[in-house]
Design a protein around this motif. Sequence first.
Motif, PDB file in Angstrom:
ATOM      1  N   THR A 148      38.022  56.656  38.030  1.00  0.00           N
ATOM      2  CA  THR A 148      39.138  57.525  37.640  1.00  0.00           C
ATOM      3  C   THR A 148      40.257  57.455  38.676  1.00  0.00           C
ATOM      4  OG1 THR A 148      37.583  58.989  36.499  1.00  0.00           O
ATOM      5  CG2 THR A 148      39.760  59.888  36.989  1.00  0.00           C
ATOM      6  N   LEU A 149      39.883  57.415  39.948  1.00  0.00           N
ATOM      7  CA  LEU A 149      40.896  57.284  41.001  1.00  0.00           C
ATOM      8  C   LEU A 149      41.735  56.028  40.778  1.00  0.00           C
ATOM      9  CD1 LEU A 149      42.047  58.179  43.822  1.00  0.00           C
ATOM     10  CD2 LEU A 149      40.430  56.547  44.810  1.00  0.00           C
ATOM     11  N   MET A 150      41.051  54.899  40.586  1.00  0.00           N
ATOM     12  CA  MET A 150      41.775  53.634  40.413  1.00  0.00           C
ATOM     13  C   MET A 150      42.631  53.674  39.145  1.00  0.00           C
ATOM     14  SD  MET A 150      40.957  51.990  43.133  1.00  0.00           S
ATOM     15  CE  MET A 150      41.449  50.286  42.877  1.00  0.00           C
ATOM     16  N   GLU A 151      42.074  54.228  38.083  1.00  0.00           N
ATOM     17  CA  GLU A 151      42.855  54.348  36.840  1.00  0.00           C
ATOM     18  C   GLU A 151      44.077  55.240  37.043  1.00  0.00           C
ATOM     19  OE1 GLU A 151      39.482  53.680  33.321  1.00  0.00           O
ATOM     20  OE2 GLU A 151      40.050  55.728  33.891  1.00  0.00           O
ATOM     21  N   ASN A 152      43.911  56.300  37.845  1.00  0.00           N
ATOM     22  CA  ASN A 152      45.046  57.193  38.083  1.00  0.00           C
ATOM     23  C   ASN A 152      46.163  56.518  38.880  1.00  0.00           C
ATOM     24  OD1 ASN A 152      43.971  59.268  36.605  1.00  0.00           O
ATOM     25  ND2 ASN A 152      43.189  60.406  38.372  1.00  0.00           N
ATOM     26  N   TYR A 153      45.840  55.443  39.596  1.00  0.00           N
ATOM     27  CA  TYR A 153      46.896  54.647  40.232  1.00  0.00           C
ATOM     28  C   TYR A 153      47.531  53.680  39.230  1.00  0.00           C
ATOM     29  CZ  TYR A 153      45.457  56.095  44.934  1.00  0.00           C
ATOM     30  OH  TYR A 153      45.185  56.821  46.058  1.00  0.00           O
ATOM     31  N   ALA A 155      45.652  51.268  37.732  1.00  0.00           N
ATOM     32  CA  ALA A 155      44.903  50.006  37.774  1.00  0.00           C
ATOM     33  C   ALA A 155      43.947  49.928  36.584  1.00  0.00           C
ATOM     34  CB  ALA A 155      44.121  49.910  39.080  1.00  0.00           C
ATOM     35  N   ASP A 156      43.639  48.693  36.135  1.00  0.00           N
ATOM     36  CA  ASP A 156      42.708  48.528  35.027  1.00  0.00           C
ATOM     37  C   ASP A 156      41.697  47.425  35.334  1.00  0.00           C
ATOM     38  OD1 ASP A 156      43.794  46.001  34.454  1.00  0.00           O
ATOM     39  OD2 ASP A 156      45.340  46.901  33.190  1.00  0.00           O
ATOM     40  N   SER A 157      40.842  47.136  34.358  1.00  0.00           N
ATOM     41  CA  SER A 157      39.727  46.230  34.615  1.00  0.00           C
ATOM     42  C   SER A 157      40.154  44.775  34.789  1.00  0.00           C
ATOM     43  CB  SER A 157      38.675  46.348  33.507  1.00  0.00           C
ATOM     44  OG  SER A 157      39.267  46.017  32.269  1.00  0.00           O
ATOM     45  N   SER A 158      41.425  44.478  34.570  1.00  0.00           N
ATOM     46  CA  SER A 158      41.888  43.125  34.898  1.00  0.00           C
ATOM     47  C   SER A 158      42.209  43.018  36.390  1.00  0.00           C
ATOM     48  CB  SER A 158      43.133  42.773  34.081  1.00  0.00           C
ATOM     49  OG  SER A 158      44.270  43.452  34.592  1.00  0.00           O
ATOM     50  N   TYR A 261      33.897  48.068  34.054  1.00  0.00           N
ATOM     51  CA  TYR A 261      34.258  47.887  35.454  1.00  0.00           C
ATOM     52  C   TYR A 261      33.092  47.418  36.324  1.00  0.00           C
ATOM     53  CZ  TYR A 261      38.479  50.551  34.384  1.00  0.00           C
ATOM     54  OH  TYR A 261      39.665  50.973  33.866  1.00  0.00           O
ATOM     55  N   VAL A 262      31.871  47.811  35.923  1.00  0.00           N
ATOM     56  CA  VAL A 262      30.737  47.659  36.827  1.00  0.00           C
ATOM     57  C   VAL A 262      29.927  46.422  36.489  1.00  0.00           C
ATOM     58  CG1 VAL A 262      28.712  48.798  37.806  1.00  0.00           C
ATOM     59  CG2 VAL A 262      30.638  50.185  37.018  1.00  0.00           C
ATOM     60  N   LYS A 263      29.615  45.625  37.517  1.00  0.00           N
ATOM     61  CA  LYS A 263      28.921  44.365  37.321  1.00  0.00           C
ATOM     62  C   LYS A 263      27.746  44.301  38.297  1.00  0.00           C
ATOM     63  CE  LYS A 263      29.922  39.573  37.381  1.00  0.00           C
ATOM     64  NZ  LYS A 263      30.500  38.609  38.266  1.00  0.00           N
ATOM     65  N   TYR A 264      26.614  43.838  37.827  1.00  0.00           N
ATOM     66  CA  TYR A 264      25.480  43.715  38.742  1.00  0.00           C
ATOM     67  C   TYR A 264      25.706  42.544  39.697  1.00  0.00           C
ATOM     68  CZ  TYR A 264      20.939  43.180  40.781  1.00  0.00           C
ATOM     69  OH  TYR A 264      19.935  43.082  41.713  1.00  0.00           O
ATOM     70  N   ASP A 265      25.445  42.739  40.978  1.00  0.00           N
ATOM     71  CA  ASP A 265      25.603  41.663  41.966  1.00  0.00           C
ATOM     72  C   ASP A 265      24.493  41.774  43.015  1.00  0.00           C
ATOM     73  OD1 ASP A 265      26.293  40.049  44.172  1.00  0.00           O
ATOM     74  OD2 ASP A 265      28.417  40.151  43.641  1.00  0.00           O
ATOM     75  N   PRO A 266      23.556  40.786  43.020  1.00  0.00           N
ATOM     76  CA  PRO A 266      22.404  40.875  43.915  1.00  0.00           C
ATOM     77  C   PRO A 266      22.764  40.746  45.394  1.00  0.00           C
ATOM     78  CG  PRO A 266      22.495  38.713  42.885  1.00  0.00           C
ATOM     79  CD  PRO A 266      23.563  39.545  42.224  1.00  0.00           C
ATOM     80  N   THR A 267      23.995  40.290  45.702  1.00  0.00           N
ATOM     81  CA  THR A 267      24.345  40.096  47.120  1.00  0.00           C
ATOM     82  C   THR A 267      24.939  41.345  47.763  1.00  0.00           C
ATOM     83  OG1 THR A 267      26.606  39.292  46.722  1.00  0.00           O
ATOM     84  CG2 THR A 267      24.824  37.652  46.659  1.00  0.00           C
ATOM     85  N   ILE A 268      25.178  42.366  46.952  1.00  0.00           N
ATOM     86  CA  ILE A 268      25.700  43.616  47.534  1.00  0.00           C
ATOM     87  C   ILE A 268      24.517  44.407  48.086  1.00  0.00           C
ATOM     88  CG2 ILE A 268      26.872  45.819  47.047  1.00  0.00           C
ATOM     89  CD1 ILE A 268      28.779  43.470  46.774  1.00  0.00           C
TER      90      ILE A 268
END
Lengths: 433, 433
Positions: A148-153, A155-158, A261-268
């Motif tokens: 929501t913070l990012m959207e309020n700036y 920003a979008d999923s691109s 927005y959310v993607k699984y990433d095993p390296t995080i």
Amino acid sequence: MALSKKPYKGTRDFFPVDKRIQDFMFKNMKHTAHLFGYESYDGPMLEEVELYKAKSGEELINEQIYSFTDRGNRFVAIRPEMTPTVARMVAGIHKEVAKPIRWFSIPNLYRYERPQKGRLREHWQFNCDIFGAPGREGEIEILQVAVTLMENYGADSSQFEILLNDRAIVDTVFTGMMKCDEETTYRLYKIVDKAKKVTEVALADMVTKLDLTSEAETIFYQYLKLSNFEDAINFISAHGDLSSSFHEFVLGINDLDLREYVKYDPTIVRGLDYYTGIVFEIFDKNPANRRAICGGGAYANLLKIFNEAPMPGVGFGLGDVTLRDFLETHKLLPNLETAENDIFVTFQDPACRGEALKLAQKLRKEGVKVITHLEPLKFKKVFTLAAKKGVKFVTLMGDRELEAASIQVKKVESKEQFDFALTDIKKISDLIK
Amino acid sequence: MALSKKPYKGTRDFFPVDKRIQDFMFKNMKHTAHLFGYESYDGPMLEEVELYKAKSGEELINEQIYSFTDRGNRFVAIRPEMTPTVARMVAGIHKEVAKPIRWFSIPNLYRYERPQKGRLREHWQFNCDIFGAPGREGEIEILQVAVTLMENYGADSSQFEILLNDRAIVDTVFTGMMKCDEETTYRLYKIVDKAKKVTEVALADMVTKLDLTSEAETIFYQYLKLSNFEDAINFISAHGDLSSSFHEFVLGINDLDLREYVKYDPTIVRGLDYYTGIVFEIFDKNPANRRAICGGGAYANLLKIFNEAPMPGVGFGLGDVTLRDFLETHKLLPNLETAENDIFVTFQDPACRGEALKLAQKLRKEGVKVITHLEPLKFKKVFTLAAKKGVKFVTLMGDRELEAASIQVKKVESKEQFDFALTDIKKISDLIK
């Protein structure tokens, strides 16, 4: 020798235009936090070093912290992060307040680092934490706040994505499935942390040095190839509790439209830190600014260092330096070159000074933002200066106005003129507002 | 051993209720500054110690400052005050910007002090400065800002006063009229600074030790008895320029209705600091809290340490610790026990979770401040919790509402009930706002 006019290495001066940008960023942080009912808190800039040692271990303390001994022989540090402070504060009051506890803060933090793009010695960080939420609800909500913070700036999923993992999955893979001991697990964490920054060959080299069984090695490479939530859940499916709990989490983020927005990433994995549940980072998708803007995760045992019963917490920190880079890269900052003011009170004849300043003060009492010019100002200079001061209106006053106890008000944009008696305070302020 | 839950000595934790009070105080500072067109700036928490030495001399540095050597062998300090930073910043840009420059900031500052009522090691300070104003206009405006701030808190002349002097008057009396040398003048400043805190006998004792001529001594005691502007002007009337300039200043404050607040006081000198024009302190008139809330003055030569041409500046600093004491003493703080939120979204049946949380997020997109309860909440607990969270409305949702795709909204105060479809987002947010 004259003193330097530069700020201390790795820190910034915020001239008004920079401060307006910072205020714009902070305002949105506060607004977003309030939309979710998070309450603002703050703590001291100095804490005893013990607090950071207990949480983060010796390494961070020795290399990256500003620390010194005070005159009372206390070993203190300028806070490098806010989490230990918020944990200390929550440990003191959590028994008396209703759960969940939702708090936010925007502290300035210090780290001893070589200054570089995106990393400075002093930065401000938006911190949001939720304590005592049931099940996986805190994790889901914290992601919601960040998105929501990012959207309020604007920003979008691109423009950004959230790369996410779960430390319980990592632990299950390393200890449950690969059957590694503590030392090897520790070294695996370090390798995973670097996996995306090194070549495949270099990675293989590091893994070989661990002397894993061939079965464990196979599992490790399979793990590193996981690229979505479904695969991750299948991979750990033999560990029923965890896979169903993680599945529940994934359903939760689907429900609330976070999945784009959310993607699984095993390296995080977020280093060797104290996380026990999800860990995540927000990344700028623009290749020119490919960098984490924000990091966070869930922790179950942070209150233990204060001898308090475990209480689950989830939180994130989002720094102002990388955020500003992100907003600039994606042209999401408004034009804040000049301040915003209502009216510029000028007079052209020295005799008008008293009346002009009195008028200014009366307008302020009506809530009007007034800048005065404190000496006579030539007519031809009025509008040039007005533009620099970001005002919508100007006043002009010469001997004729003084005699008539009147004032000229002009709209800056249209140059439209209005004449008022000096006593028309209400009328003037209505025109302006 | 468990870690301490207390903040570092002399500092404060700001739990949400404390932070709301601080935010209330800060908001008014910003609002008042904006009414006068002051622009917000900020600087780093750390500065090189040289900067403070150049301005304040060795004494302050050695005794009261938090300083240490960084890993790059720089001798740095946590800022004890903001003036050197603002002077450094203005020195860097003053040639390129229109005068006067009006700036404000609310930095946190550190001093190594024994903590006591009204004095802590960390405090926040509202700093306002005007640079490059003509004649005495900057001095008058800065007083106006300070008075407007206090008035905006609801304070009046029965509660606070401004005690004011002019360093040019003090210098004229000590060197021009009493003909003292530099060393004696220095010691006289120290004596004047203490004059109100010691007995008459102790004062006489200190004066005797100076070995003044009897004429000089007489002048000194006459000076200490000055109690209003007119007497002060008469006292220095032989020094034409100064007395007429000070007279002009007094007319200026009369013009803008500041006179009811401002009182001449010969004992105000603001230590050995860098002031050259007016010096002033705001005092709480309540005898129980008789203390300076704010101090400031005019300085002509602060940019000299940066090898820049002199530019007149006037400013003040007002600390949050003494201000809060003042506001509490005079009951000028609103009730900020609970936060202010719009709606508390609860559900009574676990099956409603998804719909309730989705509704919450949709309301947030309309700007509604929503707190969710993340698990089923018994009806009888809803209003008790709602009161703690400072909401105006609550939602309730059970199996019947879920089946009808509807939601119950209740007003907390009146318990009035409204029924909406889950899709009535606009209607619900209109009701709430």
